[in-house]
Design a protein around this motif. Sequence first.
Motif, PDB file in Angstrom:
ATOM      1  N   ASP A 181     -16.104 -14.055 -16.918  1.00  9.84           N
ATOM      2  CA  ASP A 181     -17.183 -13.083 -16.756  1.00  9.84           C
ATOM      3  C   ASP A 181     -16.613 -11.778 -16.209  1.00  9.84           C
ATOM      4  O   ASP A 181     -16.140 -11.741 -15.064  1.00  9.84           O
ATOM      5  CB  ASP A 181     -18.233 -13.631 -15.802  1.00  9.84           C
ATOM      6  N   PRO A 182     -16.623 -10.668 -16.988  1.00  7.52           N
ATOM      7  CA  PRO A 182     -16.031  -9.406 -16.529  1.00  7.52           C
ATOM      8  C   PRO A 182     -16.858  -8.680 -15.474  1.00  7.52           C
ATOM      9  O   PRO A 182     -16.406  -7.666 -14.937  1.00  7.52           O
ATOM     10  CB  PRO A 182     -15.956  -8.582 -17.818  1.00  7.52           C
ATOM     11  N   THR A 183     -18.048  -9.183 -15.167  1.00  2.52           N
ATOM     12  CA  THR A 183     -18.898  -8.505 -14.187  1.00  2.52           C
ATOM     13  C   THR A 183     -18.691  -9.022 -12.765  1.00  2.52           C
ATOM     14  O   THR A 183     -19.259  -8.473 -11.819  1.00  2.52           O
ATOM     15  CB  THR A 183     -20.387  -8.679 -14.558  1.00  2.52           C
ATOM     16  N   THR A 184     -17.880 -10.053 -12.604  1.00  2.00           N
ATOM     17  CA  THR A 184     -17.677 -10.626 -11.268  1.00  2.00           C
ATOM     18  C   THR A 184     -16.644  -9.820 -10.481  1.00  2.00           C
ATOM     19  O   THR A 184     -15.718  -9.239 -11.066  1.00  2.00           O
ATOM     20  CB  THR A 184     -17.195 -12.079 -11.374  1.00  2.00           C
ATOM     21  N   PRO A 185     -16.774  -9.769  -9.159  1.00  2.00           N
ATOM     22  CA  PRO A 185     -15.781  -9.058  -8.325  1.00  2.00           C
ATOM     23  C   PRO A 185     -14.387  -9.649  -8.469  1.00  2.00           C
ATOM     24  O   PRO A 185     -13.396  -8.916  -8.396  1.00  2.00           O
ATOM     25  CB  PRO A 185     -16.331  -9.248  -6.902  1.00  2.00           C
ATOM     26  N   GLU A 186     -14.310 -10.965  -8.672  1.00  2.00           N
ATOM     27  CA  GLU A 186     -13.001 -11.611  -8.801  1.00  2.00           C
ATOM     28  C   GLU A 186     -12.255 -11.106 -10.036  1.00  2.00           C
ATOM     29  O   GLU A 186     -11.033 -10.937 -10.005  1.00  2.00           O
ATOM     30  CB  GLU A 186     -13.160 -13.131  -8.876  1.00  2.00           C
ATOM     31  N   TYR A 187     -13.001 -10.896 -11.114  1.00  2.00           N
ATOM     32  CA  TYR A 187     -12.389 -10.385 -12.347  1.00  2.00           C
ATOM     33  C   TYR A 187     -11.790  -8.997 -12.095  1.00  2.00           C
ATOM     34  O   TYR A 187     -10.632  -8.734 -12.455  1.00  2.00           O
ATOM     35  CB  TYR A 187     -13.436 -10.320 -13.450  1.00  2.00           C
ATOM     36  N   ALA A 188     -12.580  -8.109 -11.499  1.00  2.25           N
ATOM     37  CA  ALA A 188     -12.106  -6.748 -11.245  1.00  2.25           C
ATOM     38  C   ALA A 188     -10.910  -6.751 -10.296  1.00  2.25           C
ATOM     39  O   ALA A 188      -9.916  -6.053 -10.528  1.00  2.25           O
ATOM     40  CB  ALA A 188     -13.242  -5.899 -10.670  1.00  2.25           C
ATOM     41  N   ASP A 189     -10.989  -7.552  -9.223  1.00  8.05           N
ATOM     42  CA  ASP A 189      -9.888  -7.609  -8.264  1.00  8.05           C
ATOM     43  C   ASP A 189      -8.610  -8.129  -8.913  1.00  8.05           C
ATOM     44  O   ASP A 189      -7.506  -7.629  -8.649  1.00  8.05           O
ATOM     45  CB  ASP A 189     -10.268  -8.502  -7.081  1.00  8.05           C
ATOM     46  N   GLY A 190      -8.758  -9.130  -9.773  1.00  7.35           N
ATOM     47  CA  GLY A 190      -7.590  -9.679 -10.446  1.00  7.35           C
ATOM     48  C   GLY A 190      -6.960  -8.690 -11.407  1.00  7.35           C
ATOM     49  O   GLY A 190      -5.729  -8.525 -11.445  1.00  7.35           O
ATOM     50  N   PHE A 191      -7.799  -8.000 -12.182  1.00 10.97           N
ATOM     51  CA  PHE A 191      -7.282  -7.045 -13.166  1.00 10.97           C
ATOM     52  C   PHE A 191      -6.650  -5.835 -12.468  1.00 10.97           C
ATOM     53  O   PHE A 191      -5.700  -5.230 -12.975  1.00 10.97           O
ATOM     54  CB  PHE A 191      -8.407  -6.571 -14.089  1.00 10.97           C
ATOM     55  N   LYS A 192      -7.178  -5.489 -11.290  1.00 11.63           N
ATOM     56  CA  LYS A 192      -6.633  -4.339 -10.570  1.00 11.63           C
ATOM     57  C   LYS A 192      -5.255  -4.615  -9.983  1.00 11.63           C
ATOM     58  O   LYS A 192      -4.585  -3.698  -9.528  1.00 11.63           O
ATOM     59  CB  LYS A 192      -7.588  -3.913  -9.454  1.00 11.63           C
TER      60      LYS A 192
END
Length: 236
Positions: free
Chosen positions: A46-57
């Motif tokens: 799910d690209p909307t989760t904070p974990e996704y954004a933190d991981g990609f960053k």
Amino acid sequence: MKRALAVTRLQFNKKLITLGVPAMILALVVLVSVIIALTMQRFGVDPTTPEYADGFKMSGGAVYSIPGFLVYLGVQAVSLTFPFAMSLGTTRRSYALGTALFYALQALYVGLISVVLLGLEKLTGHWFVEAYVFDTHLAGDGNFVKVFFTMFVLTFASLCIGGVFGGLFLRLGSKGPLILSVALVLALALLLLFLAPQLAAIAAATTRWHILGVLFAIALASVGGLYLALRRATVR
């Protein structure tokens, strides 16, 4: 100064390499990141989760992708143009100054491209698929100033380091870069040995600006090393 500027113009003669390739590398990083984002989403992430954004960053593709080519470009800029410039009557001091100016302008170019791409990334919602390329921790956390100076200093340092290796090759042949490589490895090993008890504290206190300052100092030292190497280099 005219001779130095003439050397700078000479270095930009192959525009496909000096201007085209860095832009293509960064564009390729964007493309690969988009493909990775789409692949992850097809696997159900799910690209909307904070974990996704933190991981990609945590991705460092924009920063890691370009130094290898830049070091090569720094070497090539010296090894291929020095004999020709000398044949035209350029002084060695003017050549080193003109080449350093070329490195600085090239770094400015890469820094500006990175800022533009960061702007596009933000405007498009991270390339329409939540793919983080320049809005990453390593590149500057989405801050335009940080991204510009990170890419500028990284580019300038990579080119200058390549330049001093190219200068030593002209001065001493293949053993010149080898000697410098061995000396740098030994110096780094001794530095780590000496600072080992304080490494954790140093790492905790180190900021982006400290690292960029060290890289910029290395770049300036490399320019000085380039000039010293070329003072007695044989024109082949």
